[in-house]
Design a protein around this motif. Structure first.
Motif, short mmCIF file in Angstrom:
data_model
loop_
_atom_site.label_atom_id
_atom_site.label_comp_id
_atom_site.label_asym_id
_atom_site.label_seq_id
_atom_site.Cartn_x
_atom_site.Cartn_y
_atom_site.Cartn_z
N THR A 1 -0.73 10.57 -9.01
CA THR A 1 -0.02 9.29 -9.03
C THR A 1 -0.93 8.24 -9.65
O THR A 1 -2.16 8.41 -9.74
CB THR A 1 0.36 8.83 -7.61
OG1 THR A 1 -0.83 8.69 -6.82
CG2 THR A 1 1.31 9.81 -6.94
N TRP A 2 -0.32 7.16 -10.07
CA TRP A 2 -1.06 6.00 -10.56
C TRP A 2 -1.29 5.02 -9.42
O TRP A 2 -0.38 4.77 -8.63
CB TRP A 2 -0.29 5.30 -11.68
CG TRP A 2 -0.33 6.05 -12.97
CD1 TRP A 2 0.59 6.93 -13.45
CD2 TRP A 2 -1.36 5.96 -13.96
NE1 TRP A 2 0.20 7.42 -14.67
CE2 TRP A 2 -1.00 6.84 -15.01
CE3 TRP A 2 -2.55 5.25 -14.05
CZ2 TRP A 2 -1.78 7.00 -16.15
CZ3 TRP A 2 -3.35 5.40 -15.17
CH2 TRP A 2 -2.97 6.28 -16.22
N ILE A 3 -2.49 4.48 -9.33
CA ILE A 3 -2.78 3.41 -8.38
C ILE A 3 -2.65 2.10 -9.13
O ILE A 3 -3.33 1.87 -10.13
CB ILE A 3 -4.19 3.55 -7.78
CG1 ILE A 3 -4.33 4.89 -7.07
CG2 ILE A 3 -4.47 2.39 -6.81
CD1 ILE A 3 -5.74 5.18 -6.60
N VAL A 4 -1.74 1.25 -8.66
CA VAL A 4 -1.45 -0.02 -9.32
C VAL A 4 -2.08 -1.14 -8.51
O VAL A 4 -1.68 -1.40 -7.37
CB VAL A 4 0.08 -0.24 -9.44
CG1 VAL A 4 0.37 -1.53 -10.18
CG2 VAL A 4 0.73 0.96 -10.14
N ALA A 5 -3.09 -1.79 -9.09
CA ALA A 5 -3.77 -2.90 -8.43
C ALA A 5 -3.29 -4.22 -9.01
O ALA A 5 -3.02 -4.32 -10.21
CB ALA A 5 -5.28 -2.78 -8.59
N ARG B 1 0.83 -1.20 0.00
CA ARG B 1 0.00 0.00 0.00
C ARG B 1 0.87 1.26 0.00
O ARG B 1 0.42 2.33 0.35
CB ARG B 1 -0.91 0.02 1.24
CG ARG B 1 -1.95 -1.09 1.29
CD ARG B 1 -3.08 -0.83 0.30
NE ARG B 1 -4.20 -1.73 0.52
CZ ARG B 1 -4.31 -2.95 -0.02
NH1 ARG B 1 -3.33 -3.39 -0.79
NH2 ARG B 1 -5.35 -3.72 0.21
N ASP B 2 2.13 1.11 -0.38
CA ASP B 2 3.08 2.22 -0.30
C ASP B 2 3.12 2.99 -1.62
O ASP B 2 2.28 2.82 -2.49
CB ASP B 2 4.46 1.69 0.08
CG ASP B 2 4.93 0.58 -0.84
OD1 ASP B 2 4.17 0.21 -1.75
OD2 ASP B 2 6.07 0.09 -0.68
N THR B 3 4.12 3.85 -1.76
CA THR B 3 4.30 4.66 -2.97
C THR B 3 5.73 4.50 -3.47
O THR B 3 6.68 4.53 -2.68
CB THR B 3 4.01 6.14 -2.69
OG1 THR B 3 2.66 6.29 -2.28
CG2 THR B 3 4.24 6.98 -3.95
N ALA C 1 -2.37 -2.42 -3.85
CA ALA C 1 -2.94 -1.18 -4.37
C ALA C 1 -1.96 -0.07 -4.01
O ALA C 1 -2.25 0.82 -3.22
CB ALA C 1 -4.32 -0.91 -3.78
N PHE C 2 -0.76 -0.15 -4.60
CA PHE C 2 0.26 0.85 -4.28
C PHE C 2 0.22 1.96 -5.32
O PHE C 2 -0.43 1.86 -6.36
CB PHE C 2 1.65 0.20 -4.19
CG PHE C 2 2.18 -0.37 -5.48
CD1 PHE C 2 2.92 0.41 -6.36
CD2 PHE C 2 1.96 -1.72 -5.82
CE1 PHE C 2 3.43 -0.11 -7.53
CE2 PHE C 2 2.48 -2.24 -6.99
CZ PHE C 2 3.20 -1.43 -7.85
N ARG C 3 0.95 3.03 -5.04
CA ARG C 3 0.96 4.20 -5.91
C ARG C 3 2.33 4.36 -6.56
O ARG C 3 3.35 3.97 -5.99
CB ARG C 3 0.61 5.48 -5.13
CG ARG C 3 -0.82 5.48 -4.60
CD ARG C 3 -1.07 6.65 -3.69
NE ARG C 3 -2.44 6.63 -3.16
CZ ARG C 3 -3.47 7.21 -3.75
NH1 ARG C 3 -3.30 7.90 -4.88
NH2 ARG C 3 -4.68 7.14 -3.22
N ALA C 4 2.32 4.96 -7.75
CA ALA C 4 3.57 5.22 -8.47
C ALA C 4 3.45 6.55 -9.18
O ALA C 4 2.41 6.85 -9.78
CB ALA C 4 3.86 4.10 -9.47
#
Length: 619
Positions: free
Chosen positions: A175-179, A61-63, A185-188
């Motif tokens: 940011t993009w949420i990557v599932a 759940r990090d970035t 469901a982390f962010r990038a």
């Protein structure tokens, strides 16, 4: 006959008639719909046999600064070039159990690369590695992928046995949420997609395929637990077994000789024969390739690309069948070869093509002793209609009494599968094992197939945006409405037979985009006007190859006989010119895709261990 000998108009007319006849024998009304993807009821064909299963871990759940989707050479090279620019927070997400991409999945017996290893394997100069063979075996290639990943320290935050299921742009945090399918469901801040085109196996839609009670698998998921042995052979589990292999493309050309050695009887089910040219593999030394000179690999790779792209060179450093027949690739890989009088060019092309194909058909007669089998193995189409293959062992395998070629052209493939075999032409072939060498859903990456939904500004889906007017990009990498999303692949840029070289240049470009955005505290996003200009560039000077592919035997190059896709799909002047164009654009115009960030937009969540990037890299 060599490619330099001339054929008269009568011979060319007869070849054209024969090509058309052989094409019509193989065209099916269902086209590409004849295949099934390895999902749903056939999901076991796509399961990973090379790992015991995903390690237990908590959902992320990090970035991170950059999420790279795909751990093949495209993703690894993107990570390596990002790392060289000082980016520390890089997370590669890969559905396989390790790095390697297509070379992770494909471990079938006899697997080698068809491109010389000294130009195919990237970052040889950087890692100091010199390949052992002119054409590397698959395991050497896979180990080199791991070597690059370790060199660039990409393992620390990689997520393996994990498939990305959605990419969603969050406007508030920019940011993009990557599932993923592991509950992540982390962010990038940035997402680079490198999902490849040779990862999703496909199966023929043969009636009764689910009824077979023998053992079965796809070549990209080879079951050594059943066959025994390794990619070098020794498949003792096939002793006494009747084995069938469906398909005679590049994979089968390598696997058939190995299966012939170990099976009690091998049945090869063929719809269309491949061209099979000389391989002449051999061990190499550093002295053979000039590896004692700094930058040797880059020079050799650039030389190769220039030749297969139709550019002038003083010397052919690789000198193999690819470079010898490079002029015949123009119908597949557009280049600057098209100059002068078009009618004269086409006439010369047809003559050279016919001579080369006659040479390849004559090779069959020289090697295969049974006239009927040799007749079935001869390819009747133009050289660029199907992927060329290379082997010194494939044709001799058909001289064995325990190998049977079953031609399925007149029945449009295998008629049906039964509990204990397959039926072709009303004849049942009893089998203990049925292997599918039927390839991949080429070009259908997760994003472009819809299996990986991407939603950008305003929740608009990428494919929805493209539905009315077709794909819209700048250089194939970025699209309006989808900030900080960078796609690697072959759409609307350039390609070559040596695709790792293409991926390396693309990864270098992607890293430059990220670095420029960070330096300017900006987002990467082209305007619609910039997209329009690029689409116009793709259209201007694009060759008319539709007629050529419409006359080809059906295969994935021409959408199973339906012709090439309409609309601009590639830069029309070849890979060398495209790479030069990108380099100039980075020097002169990169700023045109940078947009200011919202003042309040910053990522949320905890960053992974390793801290923030160094100056000049991502925050």
């Amino acid at each position: 006959m060599t490619v330099h000998q001339q054929l008269d108009s009568g011979e060319l007319s007869e070849l054209e008639r024969r090509y058309r006849l052989e094409r019509e024998r193989r065209v099916r009304p269902d086209g590409a719909a004849q295949y099934r993807t390895a999902d749903a009821e056939f999901g076991y064909y796509a399961a990973d046999p090379y790992t015991t299963g995903p390690d237990e871990r908590e959902p992320r759940r990090d970035t991170v600064d950059v999420a790279v989707i795909g751990g093949g050479f495209g993703g690894i090279l993107a990570g390596a070039h990002l790392r060289s620019r000082g980016v520390e927070s890089i997370r590669i997400v890969e559905k396989g159990g390790d790095f390697g991409g297509t070379w992770y999945w494909n471990r079938y017996p006899g697997i080698h690369c068809d491109i010389e290893s000294h130009v195919y394997l990237p970052m040889l100069d950087e890692t100091g590695y010199v390949p052992e063979w002119k054409y590397a075996p698959g395991d050497e290639i896979r180990r080199h992928a791991v070597r690059i990943a370790r060199h660039a320290d990409l393992y620390a935050d990689a997520l393996f046995s994990t498939a990305v299921t959605a990419l969603t742009w969050d406007e508030a945090s920019e940011t993009w949420i990557v599932a993923t399918d592991r509950g992540d469901a982390f962010r990038a801040t940035y997402v680079i997609t490198a999902t490849g085109t040779l990862t999703d196996p496909k199966l023929p839609g043969i009636p009764g395929i689910e009824a077979f009670k023998g053992h079965t698998f796809h070549t990209s998921r080879w079951d050594y637990g059943y066959t025994g042995g390794t990619p070098e052979g020794g498949m003792t589990g096939l002793a006494g077994k009747r084995v069938g292999i469906v398909g005679t493309g590049a994979t089968a050309v390598q696997a058939v000789p190995m299966l012939a050695e170990d099976a009690a009887h091998l049945y090869v089910f063929q719809r269309t024969p491949s061209t099979v040219d000389v391989r002449a593999n051999r061990r190499t030394t550093a002295q053979d390739v000039g590896a004692d000179r700094e930058g040797w690999a880059r020079r050799r790779r650039e030389n190769y690309l220039r030749i297969v792209s139709g550019e002038h060179t003083e010397q052919d450093l690789v000198a193999d069948r690819w470079t010898e027949s490079a002029g015949l690739l123009e119908k597949l890989l557009p280049s600057f070869r098209r100059h002068g009088d078009r009618e004269a060019f086409e006439a010369g092309y047809e003559t050279a093509d016919a001579a080369k194909m006659n040479e390849l058909r004559a090779r069959v007669d020289r090697i295969v002793t049974d006239p009927e089998t040799a007749h079935k193995l001869k390819p009747w189409y133009r050289y660029a209609c199907k992927r060329p293959t290379f082997s010194d062992l494939y044709y001799p395998a058909f001289n064995r009494d325990d190998v049977t070629l079953v031609d399925t052209a007149d029945t449009h493939g295998i008629e049906r599968v039964t509990e204990d075999g397959v039926v072709v032409g009303g004849i049942r072939y009893a089998l203990d094992c049925l292997i599918f060498a039927t390839g991949f859903d080429v070009g259908a990456s997760g994003i472009h197939s819809g299996r990986l939904p991407v939603r950008g500004r305003g929740g608009v889906g990428l494919l929805d945006r493209w539905a009315r007017r077709g794909p819209r990009t700048l250089h194939g990498f970025t699209s309006n409405g989808f900030p900080n999303l960078i796609q690697l692949g072959s759409l609307q840029n350039a390609s070559s037979v040596n695709f790792t070289h293409i991926l390396d240049e693309q990864a270098r470009h992607a890293a430059a985009l990220v670095a420029a955005a960070e330096a300017a505290d900006a987002l990467v996003e082209p305007s619609t006007e910039t997209e329009d200009a690029w689409l116009a560039t793709l259209t201007e000077g694009a060759p008319d190859h539709e007629w050529f592919h419409a006359e080809c035997t059906p295969g994935y190059y021409n959408r199973e006989g339906r012709g090439r896709p309409n609309g601009p799909t590639a830069y029309p002047h070849g890979a060398v010119a495209f790479h030069e164009l990108l380099a100039r654009w980075r020097e002169e115009s990169l700023g045109e895709v940078l947009r200011g960030r919202a003042d309040s937009a910053r990522g949320t969540g905890d960053r992974p261990s390793g801290g923030r990037s160094t100056p000049g890299g991502c925050r």
